[in-house]
Write a protein that holds these residues in place. Structure first.
Motif, PDB file in Angstrom:
ATOM      1  N   LEU A 233       7.089   5.058  -1.940  1.00 38.25           N
ATOM      2  CA  LEU A 233       7.276   4.263  -0.728  1.00 38.25           C
ATOM      3  C   LEU A 233       6.005   3.476  -0.442  1.00 38.25           C
ATOM      4  N   LEU A 234       6.178   2.210  -0.076  1.00 44.41           N
ATOM      5  CA  LEU A 234       5.069   1.313   0.239  1.00 44.41           C
ATOM      6  C   LEU A 234       5.164   0.879   1.694  1.00 44.41           C
ATOM      7  N   ASP A 235       4.057   0.352   2.221  1.00 40.84           N
ATOM      8  CA  ASP A 235       4.090  -0.128   3.605  1.00 40.84           C
ATOM      9  C   ASP A 235       5.009  -1.334   3.758  1.00 40.84           C
ATOM     10  N   THR A 236       5.454  -1.919   2.653  1.00 38.66           N
ATOM     11  CA  THR A 236       6.381  -3.061   2.672  1.00 38.66           C
ATOM     12  C   THR A 236       7.822  -2.639   2.375  1.00 38.66           C
ATOM     13  N   THR A 237       8.064  -1.341   2.137  1.00 38.40           N
ATOM     14  CA  THR A 237       9.406  -0.847   1.845  1.00 38.40           C
ATOM     15  C   THR A 237      10.296  -0.962   3.075  1.00 38.40           C
ATOM     16  N   ALA A 238      11.510  -1.479   2.884  1.00 39.15           N
ATOM     17  CA  ALA A 238      12.464  -1.573   3.990  1.00 39.15           C
ATOM     18  C   ALA A 238      12.770  -0.168   4.510  1.00 39.15           C
TER      19      ALA A 238
ATOM     20  N   VAL B  69       0.853  -1.184   0.000  1.00 39.24           N
ATOM     21  CA  VAL B  69       0.000   0.000   0.000  1.00 39.24           C
ATOM     22  C   VAL B  69       0.892   1.238   0.000  1.00 39.24           C
ATOM     23  N   CYS B  70       0.593   2.194  -0.874  1.00 42.61           N
ATOM     24  CA  CYS B  70       1.370   3.431  -0.953  1.00 42.61           C
ATOM     25  C   CYS B  70       1.315   4.173   0.378  1.00 42.61           C
ATOM     26  N   ILE B  71       2.459   4.672   0.823  1.00 44.54           N
ATOM     27  CA  ILE B  71       2.529   5.487   2.033  1.00 44.54           C
ATOM     28  C   ILE B  71       2.245   6.929   1.638  1.00 44.54           C
ATOM     29  N   SER B  72       1.302   7.547   2.340  1.00 40.99           N
ATOM     30  CA  SER B  72       0.983   8.951   2.086  1.00 40.99           C
ATOM     31  C   SER B  72       1.093   9.731   3.397  1.00 40.99           C
TER      32      SER B  72
ATOM     33  N   GLN C  67      -7.347   4.135   3.202  1.00 34.06           N
ATOM     34  CA  GLN C  67      -7.536   4.806   1.939  1.00 34.06           C
ATOM     35  C   GLN C  67      -6.388   4.555   0.969  1.00 34.06           C
ATOM     36  N   GLY C  68      -5.402   3.781   1.366  1.00 37.71           N
ATOM     37  CA  GLY C  68      -4.217   3.578   0.533  1.00 37.71           C
ATOM     38  C   GLY C  68      -4.511   2.918  -0.804  1.00 37.71           C
TER      39      GLY C  68
ATOM     40  N   VAL D 205       1.612  11.431  -1.717  1.00 37.70           N
ATOM     41  CA  VAL D 205       2.240  10.114  -1.661  1.00 37.70           C
ATOM     42  C   VAL D 205       3.729  10.331  -1.440  1.00 37.70           C
ATOM     43  N   HIS D 206       4.326   9.555  -0.541  1.00 41.44           N
ATOM     44  CA  HIS D 206       5.749   9.712  -0.237  1.00 41.44           C
ATOM     45  C   HIS D 206       6.607   8.918  -1.223  1.00 41.44           C
TER      46      HIS D 206
END
Length: 116
Positions: free
Chosen positions: A85-90, A10-13, A111-112, A42-43
């Motif tokens: 950046l995603l919620d799974t990004t290191a 999910v995209c980090i915002s 809302q991602g 979105v970051h």
């Protein structure tokens, strides 16, 4: 860097809740903001992240997290040439002396947008 290295998540915002492992709040100190999800930027890998409110101590001496760095997958979704950046990004939090202090904890929010 710790965390999942996959290409989907999910995209980090700006609406995402991010914390250091000690409860401090991770936030974008600077953000490009070219793309928005539900009105929130979105970051991307170009954003700089700071940490406030970290309660980490070592032998009773405060050693708070002060910054966070994300290590996005280069083959993922791009915004203006920068990986999203995603919620799974290191990601890793660091103290003032740039000592690694643990992974960023991300709650991307409902809302991602899912990216693959």
């Amino acid at each position: 860097m710790s965390g999942h290295s996959g290409n989907s998540g999910v995209c980090i915002s700006a609406a995402s809740a991010m914390h250091c492992p000690h409860g401090g709040r991770v936030f974008a100190a600077s953000a490009a903001g070219a793309v928005r999800v539900d009105g929130h930027p979105v970051h991307t890998a170009l954003d700089v992240f700071a940490v406030t409110g970290c309660a980490h101590t070592v032998d009773g001496v405060p050693q708070p997290c002060t910054s966070a760095r994300f290590d996005p997958h280069a083959r993922g979704v791009l915004v203006d040439g920068a990986p999203v950046l995603l919620d799974t990004t290191a990601a890793q939090c660091f103290g003032a002396a740039l000592v690694p202090q643990g992974p960023v904890v991300v709650s991307a929010g409902r809302q991602g947008v899912m990216c693959r």
